[in-house]
Design a protein around this motif. Structure first.
Motif, PDB file in Angstrom:
ATOM      1  N   UNK A  37      51.786  34.714  28.217  1.00  0.00           N
ATOM      2  CA  UNK A  37      49.927  35.280  28.805  1.00  0.00           C
ATOM      3  C   UNK A  37      49.648  34.433  30.202  1.00  0.00           C
ATOM      4  N   UNK A  38      48.614  35.841  30.510  1.00  0.00           N
ATOM      5  CA  UNK A  38      48.438  35.755  31.613  1.00  0.00           C
ATOM      6  C   UNK A  38      47.046  35.543  32.220  1.00  0.00           C
ATOM      7  N   UNK A  39      45.690  35.185  33.350  1.00  0.00           N
ATOM      8  CA  UNK A  39      45.051  35.049  33.123  1.00  0.00           C
ATOM      9  C   UNK A  39      44.829  35.152  34.148  1.00  0.00           C
ATOM     10  N   UNK A  40      43.509  35.904  34.741  1.00  0.00           N
ATOM     11  CA  UNK A  40      42.611  36.234  36.407  1.00  0.00           C
ATOM     12  C   UNK A  40      40.995  35.820  36.032  1.00  0.00           C
ATOM     13  N   UNK A  41      40.669  36.233  37.670  1.00  0.00           N
ATOM     14  CA  UNK A  41      38.709  35.780  37.605  1.00  0.00           C
ATOM     15  C   UNK A  41      38.769  36.903  38.291  1.00  0.00           C
ATOM     16  N   UNK A  42      37.483  38.214  38.298  1.00  0.00           N
ATOM     17  CA  UNK A  42      37.239  38.872  38.916  1.00  0.00           C
ATOM     18  C   UNK A  42      36.043  38.335  38.945  1.00  0.00           C
ATOM     19  N   UNK A  43      34.848  38.823  40.133  1.00  0.00           N
ATOM     20  CA  UNK A  43      34.250  38.162  40.610  1.00  0.00           C
ATOM     21  C   UNK A  43      33.320  39.899  39.189  1.00  0.00           C
ATOM     22  N   UNK A  44      32.109  39.714  38.523  1.00  0.00           N
ATOM     23  CA  UNK A  44      31.364  40.136  37.972  1.00  0.00           C
ATOM     24  C   UNK A  44      30.632  41.468  38.504  1.00  0.00           C
ATOM     25  N   UNK A  45      30.273  41.319  39.513  1.00  0.00           N
ATOM     26  CA  UNK A  45      29.957  42.837  40.288  1.00  0.00           C
ATOM     27  C   UNK A  45      31.187  43.550  41.099  1.00  0.00           C
ATOM     28  N   UNK A  46      32.420  42.485  40.617  1.00  0.00           N
ATOM     29  CA  UNK A  46      33.529  43.641  41.049  1.00  0.00           C
ATOM     30  C   UNK A  46      34.124  44.898  40.240  1.00  0.00           C
ATOM     31  N   UNK A  47      33.405  45.700  40.430  1.00  0.00           N
ATOM     32  CA  UNK A  47      33.299  46.735  38.921  1.00  0.00           C
ATOM     33  C   UNK A  47      35.290  46.924  39.600  1.00  0.00           C
ATOM     34  N   UNK A  48      35.111  47.851  40.545  1.00  0.00           N
ATOM     35  CA  UNK A  48      36.580  48.246  40.958  1.00  0.00           C
ATOM     36  C   UNK A  48      37.828  47.660  40.117  1.00  0.00           C
ATOM     37  N   UNK A  49      38.036  46.358  40.427  1.00  0.00           N
ATOM     38  CA  UNK A  49      38.628  45.062  40.592  1.00  0.00           C
ATOM     39  C   UNK A  49      39.131  45.660  38.802  1.00  0.00           C
ATOM     40  N   UNK A  50      37.993  44.977  38.117  1.00  0.00           N
ATOM     41  CA  UNK A  50      37.793  45.196  36.652  1.00  0.00           C
ATOM     42  C   UNK A  50      38.275  45.977  36.265  1.00  0.00           C
ATOM     43  N   UNK A  51      38.568  47.488  36.710  1.00  0.00           N
ATOM     44  CA  UNK A  51      38.920  48.258  36.155  1.00  0.00           C
ATOM     45  C   UNK A  51      40.446  49.182  36.667  1.00  0.00           C
ATOM     46  N   UNK A  52      40.628  48.679  37.519  1.00  0.00           N
ATOM     47  CA  UNK A  52      41.562  48.316  37.853  1.00  0.00           C
ATOM     48  C   UNK A  52      42.364  47.422  36.849  1.00  0.00           C
ATOM     49  N   UNK A  53      42.074  46.267  36.610  1.00  0.00           N
ATOM     50  CA  UNK A  53      43.231  45.256  35.814  1.00  0.00           C
ATOM     51  C   UNK A  53      42.385  46.139  34.042  1.00  0.00           C
ATOM     52  N   UNK A  54      41.969  46.183  33.724  1.00  0.00           N
ATOM     53  CA  UNK A  54      41.470  47.338  32.247  1.00  0.00           C
ATOM     54  C   UNK A  54      42.758  48.325  32.458  1.00  0.00           C
ATOM     55  N   UNK A  55      42.333  48.797  33.640  1.00  0.00           N
ATOM     56  CA  UNK A  55      44.053  49.829  32.822  1.00  0.00           C
ATOM     57  C   UNK A  55      45.344  49.315  33.321  1.00  0.00           C
ATOM     58  N   UNK A  56      45.167  48.274  33.697  1.00  0.00           N
ATOM     59  CA  UNK A  56      46.629  47.597  34.060  1.00  0.00           C
ATOM     60  C   UNK A  56      46.629  46.903  32.213  1.00  0.00           C
TER      61      UNK A  56
END
Length: 102
Positions: A37-56
């Motif tokens: 398993x891989x884990x990461x944390x992204x700022x809740x308000x950083x929707x660009x980062x969350x979208x990037x990780x979701x695409x991956x």
């Protein structure tokens, strides 16, 4: 379990695949190290980062924690599926405390 801590690309270079190549290298590291398993944390308000990780292939696991400036972090998880194509991540594996398995 391996943690992806930070991926940074200069804004002027966004959209050129650099982040995806860096991400692919981190997922390959998880695979090579036989980490399930891989884990990461992204700022809740950083929707660009969350979208990037979701695409991956990363998915929020329901865990949040306080961050700076009244922000919160969203934890995301990924299973580095060896069947996945390079750069495309893996599959979501729910973690403890999500009520969705392990």
């Amino acid at each position: 379990m391996g943690q992806l801590y930070q991926v940074h690309v200069r804004p002027g270079l966004w959209g050129h695949g650099i982040g995806s190549r860096l991400h692919a290298a981190s997922v390959q590291f998880l695979r090579d190290a036989s980490l399930a398993t891989g884990v990461l944390e992204a700022w809740e308000r950083n929707t660009r980062a969350q979208a990037f990780y979701t695409r991956h292939g990363w998915r929020p696991d329901g865990h949040h924690r306080p961050g700076p400036q009244d922000g919160r972090y969203v934890r995301m998880r990924l299973s580095p599926d060896p069947e996945a194509q390079p750069g495309h991540g893996g599959r979501f594996v729910p973690g403890p405390g999500t009520g969705k398995g392990c």
